[in-house]
Design a protein around this motif. Structure first.
Motif, PDB file in Angstrom:
ATOM      1  N   TYR A 149       0.853  -1.243  -0.189  1.00  0.00           N
ATOM      2  CA  TYR A 149      -0.103   0.083   0.007  1.00  0.00           C
ATOM      3  C   TYR A 149       0.942   1.201   0.049  1.00  0.00           C
ATOM      4  N   GLU A 167      -9.300   3.804  -2.966  1.00  0.00           N
ATOM      5  CA  GLU A 167      -8.400   3.050  -3.714  1.00  0.00           C
ATOM      6  C   GLU A 167      -8.347   3.018  -5.255  1.00  0.00           C
ATOM      7  N   THR A 223      -1.437  -1.190  -3.965  1.00  0.00           N
ATOM      8  CA  THR A 223      -2.510  -0.557  -3.825  1.00  0.00           C
ATOM      9  C   THR A 223      -2.233   1.064  -3.705  1.00  0.00           C
ATOM     10  N   ALA A 241      -3.742   4.348  -2.472  1.00  0.00           N
ATOM     11  CA  ALA A 241      -4.966   4.769  -1.867  1.00  0.00           C
ATOM     12  C   ALA A 241      -4.938   6.001  -1.388  1.00  0.00           C
TER      13      ALA A 241
END
Length: 74
Positions: free
Chosen positions: A5, A39, A46, A48
């Motif tokens: 992330y 997201e 990812t 986000a």
């Protein structure tokens, strides 16, 4: 090792998601009903976005980036 992330704090999550869709063609993968977190569909990592107010809710201290001010990392 795998980067899962990257979360960027922004003023408006829906506006940011719309911008990335319009400019880069990246579609929204998820937008929380509160519109404080979202997201993009970006594959293995990812990308986000969280609303600036989420930082406070999570106990984080930060200075938000604004176009009319010096960058936070300046």
């Amino acid at each position: 090792m795998h980067l899962g992330y990257s979360i960027i704090y922004v003023a408006s999550v829906p506006e940011t998601l719309a911008f990335y869709d319009k400019v880069f063609g990246l579609q929204t993968g998820f937008l929380h009903e509160s519109e404080l977190y979202g997201e993009l569909k970006t594959g293995a990592t990812t990308l986000a976005f969280a609303a600036d107010e989420m930082a406070k809710l999570n106990g984080l201290s930060m200075r938000p980036n604004r176009a009319d001010e010096r960058p936070a990392g300046y």
